[in-house]
Motif scaffolding. Structure first.
Motif, PDB file in Angstrom:
ATOM      1  N   ALA A  45      16.580  -4.315  -3.120  1.00 47.63           N
ATOM      2  CA  ALA A  45      15.745  -4.117  -1.933  1.00 47.63           C
ATOM      3  C   ALA A  45      16.550  -4.379  -0.662  1.00 47.63           C
ATOM      4  O   ALA A  45      17.326  -5.331  -0.591  1.00 47.63           O
ATOM      5  CB  ALA A  45      14.538  -5.044  -1.980  1.00 47.63           C
ATOM      6  N   LYS A  46      16.361  -3.528   0.326  1.00 47.63           N
ATOM      7  CA  LYS A  46      16.970  -3.712   1.644  1.00 47.63           C
ATOM      8  C   LYS A  46      15.884  -4.264   2.563  1.00 47.63           C
ATOM      9  O   LYS A  46      15.195  -3.526   3.244  1.00 47.63           O
ATOM     10  CB  LYS A  46      17.511  -2.393   2.181  1.00 47.63           C
ATOM     11  CG  LYS A  46      18.575  -1.745   1.309  1.00 47.63           C
ATOM     12  CD  LYS A  46      18.987  -0.402   1.879  1.00 47.63           C
ATOM     13  CE  LYS A  46      19.975   0.309   0.962  1.00 47.63           C
ATOM     14  NZ  LYS A  46      20.369   1.629   1.495  1.00 47.63           N
ATOM     15  N   GLY A  47      15.711  -5.558   2.542  1.00 50.43           N
ATOM     16  CA  GLY A  47      14.596  -6.163   3.258  1.00 50.43           C
ATOM     17  C   GLY A  47      13.521  -6.591   2.283  1.00 50.43           C
ATOM     18  O   GLY A  47      13.766  -6.761   1.091  1.00 50.43           O
ATOM     19  N   LYS A  48      12.303  -6.760   2.774  1.00 51.85           N
ATOM     20  CA  LYS A  48      11.224  -7.326   1.989  1.00 51.85           C
ATOM     21  C   LYS A  48      10.341  -6.271   1.334  1.00 51.85           C
ATOM     22  O   LYS A  48      10.225  -5.144   1.799  1.00 51.85           O
ATOM     23  CB  LYS A  48      10.360  -8.242   2.871  1.00 51.85           C
ATOM     24  CG  LYS A  48      11.083  -9.468   3.389  1.00 51.85           C
ATOM     25  CD  LYS A  48      11.654 -10.340   2.273  1.00 51.85           C
ATOM     26  CE  LYS A  48      10.598 -10.950   1.404  1.00 51.85           C
ATOM     27  NZ  LYS A  48       9.901 -12.083   2.023  1.00 51.85           N
ATOM     28  N   ILE A  49       9.682  -6.690   0.242  1.00 52.91           N
ATOM     29  CA  ILE A  49       8.776  -5.843  -0.541  1.00 52.91           C
ATOM     30  C   ILE A  49       7.360  -6.348  -0.305  1.00 52.91           C
ATOM     31  O   ILE A  49       7.073  -7.535  -0.502  1.00 52.91           O
ATOM     32  CB  ILE A  49       9.131  -5.912  -2.032  1.00 52.91           C
ATOM     33  CG1 ILE A  49      10.564  -5.414  -2.258  1.00 52.91           C
ATOM     34  CG2 ILE A  49       8.147  -5.100  -2.865  1.00 52.91           C
ATOM     35  CD1 ILE A  49      11.123  -5.781  -3.615  1.00 52.91           C
ATOM     36  N   VAL A  50       6.465  -5.453   0.106  1.00 53.76           N
ATOM     37  CA  VAL A  50       5.121  -5.844   0.536  1.00 53.76           C
ATOM     38  C   VAL A  50       4.071  -5.034  -0.210  1.00 53.76           C
ATOM     39  O   VAL A  50       4.278  -3.852  -0.524  1.00 53.76           O
ATOM     40  CB  VAL A  50       4.965  -5.637   2.063  1.00 53.76           C
ATOM     41  CG1 VAL A  50       3.548  -5.972   2.522  1.00 53.76           C
ATOM     42  CG2 VAL A  50       5.983  -6.483   2.823  1.00 53.76           C
ATOM     43  N   VAL A  51       2.935  -5.685  -0.499  1.00 53.92           N
ATOM     44  CA  VAL A  51       1.765  -5.011  -1.070  1.00 53.92           C
ATOM     45  C   VAL A  51       0.660  -5.028  -0.018  1.00 53.92           C
ATOM     46  O   VAL A  51       0.298  -6.095   0.491  1.00 53.92           O
ATOM     47  CB  VAL A  51       1.280  -5.702  -2.356  1.00 53.92           C
ATOM     48  CG1 VAL A  51       0.004  -5.036  -2.876  1.00 53.92           C
ATOM     49  CG2 VAL A  51       2.372  -5.678  -3.423  1.00 53.92           C
ATOM     50  N   LYS A  52       0.139  -3.857   0.318  1.00 51.04           N
ATOM     51  CA  LYS A  52      -0.962  -3.742   1.284  1.00 51.04           C
ATOM     52  C   LYS A  52      -2.275  -3.894   0.535  1.00 51.04           C
ATOM     53  O   LYS A  52      -2.567  -3.142  -0.397  1.00 51.04           O
ATOM     54  CB  LYS A  52      -0.903  -2.387   1.985  1.00 51.04           C
ATOM     55  CG  LYS A  52      -1.949  -2.209   3.070  1.00 51.04           C
ATOM     56  CD  LYS A  52      -1.773  -0.869   3.777  1.00 51.04           C
ATOM     57  CE  LYS A  52      -2.802  -0.695   4.888  1.00 51.04           C
ATOM     58  NZ  LYS A  52      -2.621   0.598   5.597  1.00 51.04           N
ATOM     59  N   ILE A  53      -3.088  -4.865   0.936  1.00 56.81           N
ATOM     60  CA  ILE A  53      -4.300  -5.187   0.171  1.00 56.81           C
ATOM     61  C   ILE A  53      -5.565  -4.688   0.855  1.00 56.81           C
ATOM     62  O   ILE A  53      -6.418  -4.071   0.222  1.00 56.81           O
ATOM     63  CB  ILE A  53      -4.360  -6.708  -0.086  1.00 56.81           C
ATOM     64  CG1 ILE A  53      -3.168  -7.085  -0.982  1.00 56.81           C
ATOM     65  CG2 ILE A  53      -5.694  -7.102  -0.732  1.00 56.81           C
ATOM     66  CD1 ILE A  53      -3.050  -8.532  -1.313  1.00 56.81           C
ATOM     67  N   HIS A  54      -5.757  -4.953   2.136  1.00 57.60           N
ATOM     68  CA  HIS A  54      -6.928  -4.446   2.871  1.00 57.60           C
ATOM     69  C   HIS A  54      -6.446  -3.543   3.987  1.00 57.60           C
ATOM     70  O   HIS A  54      -5.548  -3.902   4.723  1.00 57.60           O
ATOM     71  CB  HIS A  54      -7.747  -5.591   3.485  1.00 57.60           C
ATOM     72  CG  HIS A  54      -8.674  -6.254   2.503  1.00 57.60           C
ATOM     73  ND1 HIS A  54      -8.506  -7.547   2.075  1.00 57.60           N
ATOM     74  CD2 HIS A  54      -9.767  -5.794   1.869  1.00 57.60           C
ATOM     75  CE1 HIS A  54      -9.472  -7.869   1.229  1.00 57.60           C
ATOM     76  NE2 HIS A  54     -10.253  -6.830   1.071  1.00 57.60           N
ATOM     77  N   VAL A 105       6.089  -9.613  -2.310  1.00 61.56           N
ATOM     78  CA  VAL A 105       6.576  -9.941  -3.654  1.00 61.56           C
ATOM     79  C   VAL A 105       7.988 -10.492  -3.510  1.00 61.56           C
ATOM     80  O   VAL A 105       8.860  -9.862  -2.906  1.00 61.56           O
ATOM     81  CB  VAL A 105       6.577  -8.701  -4.567  1.00 61.56           C
ATOM     82  CG1 VAL A 105       7.255  -9.015  -5.908  1.00 61.56           C
ATOM     83  CG2 VAL A 105       5.149  -8.218  -4.804  1.00 61.56           C
ATOM     84  N   ASN A 106       8.210 -11.702  -4.049  1.00 63.51           N
ATOM     85  CA  ASN A 106       9.496 -12.380  -3.967  1.00 63.51           C
ATOM     86  C   ASN A 106      10.025 -12.711  -5.365  1.00 63.51           C
ATOM     87  O   ASN A 106       9.239 -12.814  -6.322  1.00 63.51           O
ATOM     88  CB  ASN A 106       9.348 -13.685  -3.177  1.00 63.51           C
ATOM     89  CG  ASN A 106       8.990 -13.461  -1.730  1.00 63.51           C
ATOM     90  OD1 ASN A 106       9.811 -13.025  -0.941  1.00 63.51           O
ATOM     91  ND2 ASN A 106       7.735 -13.754  -1.371  1.00 63.51           N
ATOM     92  N   PRO A 107      11.338 -12.931  -5.507  1.00 67.31           N
ATOM     93  CA  PRO A 107      11.875 -13.312  -6.817  1.00 67.31           C
ATOM     94  C   PRO A 107      11.203 -14.529  -7.435  1.00 67.31           C
ATOM     95  O   PRO A 107      11.055 -14.610  -8.653  1.00 67.31           O
ATOM     96  CB  PRO A 107      13.356 -13.583  -6.512  1.00 67.31           C
ATOM     97  CG  PRO A 107      13.666 -12.654  -5.381  1.00 67.31           C
ATOM     98  CD  PRO A 107      12.421 -12.655  -4.531  1.00 67.31           C
ATOM     99  N   LYS A 147      11.006  -3.423  -8.412  1.00 69.90           N
ATOM    100  CA  LYS A 147      11.942  -3.311  -7.287  1.00 69.90           C
ATOM    101  C   LYS A 147      12.553  -4.676  -6.971  1.00 69.90           C
ATOM    102  O   LYS A 147      13.762  -4.789  -6.727  1.00 69.90           O
ATOM    103  CB  LYS A 147      11.215  -2.754  -6.055  1.00 69.90           C
ATOM    104  CG  LYS A 147      12.120  -2.459  -4.868  1.00 69.90           C
ATOM    105  CD  LYS A 147      13.116  -1.362  -5.224  1.00 69.90           C
ATOM    106  CE  LYS A 147      13.988  -0.955  -4.044  1.00 69.90           C
ATOM    107  NZ  LYS A 147      13.286  -0.129  -3.055  1.00 69.90           N
ATOM    108  N   SER A 148      11.742  -5.716  -6.985  1.00 69.35           N
ATOM    109  CA  SER A 148      12.252  -7.054  -6.719  1.00 69.35           C
ATOM    110  C   SER A 148      13.250  -7.484  -7.790  1.00 69.35           C
ATOM    111  O   SER A 148      14.327  -8.014  -7.478  1.00 69.35           O
ATOM    112  CB  SER A 148      11.098  -8.055  -6.645  1.00 69.35           C
ATOM    113  OG  SER A 148      11.578  -9.368  -6.451  1.00 69.35           O
TER     114      SER A 148
END
Length: 347
Positions: free
Chosen positions: A338-347, A52-54, A332-333
């Motif tokens: 955020a300290k670094g990147k925000i990720v969504v785990k899908i599989h 997830v990015n701005p 969060k974004s």
């Protein structure tokens, strides 16, 4: 002829929006999105993780005309996954079963879905060293930084680089890539994040809460100032003392309202043109507000530099693939913390 892995489902889950607004008001979860048809040079990727990015929530404001995007828009431009189908004109760079990472365009259906259709030209191989979550966090940040520092900044070994927002999702990659390419790096961040940025390779740290970098450095110190956090007005105002005459100020953050309407977008373009003209006429440091180009070959080249330097992704947090969790990732974004990147785990 399209080739595909056996037993692909007819439908898949995705997050989507159809009208402009805030993420909490417009995002929905579709349990049965039809799988796209794989044609031409496209490949179908089974998505294991997406970032997830701005840019994802800024697009929802409406500045980019809706007719340029799908009527049902899936957010997310960063993905990592496995190729499960290859179009009749694809197969030159990837095959079924390859693990890949992709920077999608904003004009297509995005990555917060179980399956995503992408043009083969956008695809890069995932390094074995990185997990899918790590790989998904990197395409946009890596391509942005590579183009900012190498293409626009003209970074060379020994260049002196100031990175503002050095602890954020893009800034952390900038520190790592600049060091991997042989630069001297000064990172600007809060004191609470100073050790993290130093661990990434920064040679000096400036705590923006206590020190103004434009007042600390006044001897035309820098070849490149890369601002990953603000609109860069403070750096542009002090460009003649902060940067060498041949230096470059590279920005990725436009004015807050630039995506509100097409008019704001055009006005922002005019402001950039004015500053570039001033730079040319005064023969001073260059001014660049960049839009990241998509290119799988260049992405792979930049990623290889990071991998060879053992510069691994910095991930702030990983969220599950449910609507409440995805909304939390967007929150969060939007917070900018955020300290670094925000990720969504899908599989």
């Amino acid at each position: 002829m399209t080739t595909s892995a056996p037993s692909l489902p007819a439908t898949a889950k995705s997050v989507q929006w159809t009208t402009v607004g805030k993420p909490a008001d417009i995002l929905s979860f579709n349990e049965a999105t039809p799988l796209p048809t794989v044609t031409g040079s496209n490949v179908l990727v089974k998505v294991h993780a997406a970032a997830v990015n701005p840019v994802d929530w800024k697009l929802m404001k409406g500045g980019v005309p809706r007719f340029l995007m799908p009527s049902v828009k899936v957010p997310g431009v960063d993905i990592a996954g496995t190729v499960v189908a290859v179009g009749p004109k694809a197969g030159k760079r990837v095959q079924i079963g390859d693990q890949v990472m992709v920077l999608l365009t904003i004009f297509q259906s995005g990555g917060l879905a179980e399956y995503t259709l992408v043009d083969e030209s956008l695809v890069a191989k995932k390094p074995e060293r990185w997990s899918f979550e790590q790989a998904a966090s990197m395409p946009l940040a890596t391509m942005t930084v590579w183009q900012a520092l190498v293409d626009y900044g003209k970074l060379k070994k020994g260049s002196k680089v100031l990175i503002n927002g050095a602890s954020g999702g893009t800034g952390t990659v900038a520190v790592q890539l600049a060091k991997a390419l042989g630069a001297y790096v000064v990172g600007v961040c809060s004191g609470s994040n100073a050790q993290m940025v130093k661990d990434l390779g920064a040679d000096e740290i400036v705590d923006y809460r206590t020190t103004d970098a434009t007042e600390k450095f006044t001897n035309q110190d820098f070849d490149i100032v890369f601002d990953a956090a603000t609109t860069g007005d403070q750096f542009w105002a002090k460009r003649h003392t902060l940067m060498k005459p041949s230096g470059n100020l590279v920005l990725i953050v436009p004015k807050d309202n630039v995506t509100d309407t097409p008019f704001h977008l055009l006005y922002a373009g005019a402001c950039v043109a004015s500053k570039k003209a001033t730079s040319f006429l005064q023969r001073g440091p260059g001014y660049h507000l960049i839009l990241t180009e998509r290119n799988g070959v260049e992405l792979e080249e930049a990623v290889n530099v990071l991998v060879e330097a053992k510069a691994d992704p910095t991930i702030d947090s990983v969220y599950e693939f449910t609507l409440p969790s995805v909304l939390a990732a967007f929150d969060k974004s939007i917070s900018g913390r955020a300290k670094g990147k925000i990720v969504v785990k899908i599989h």
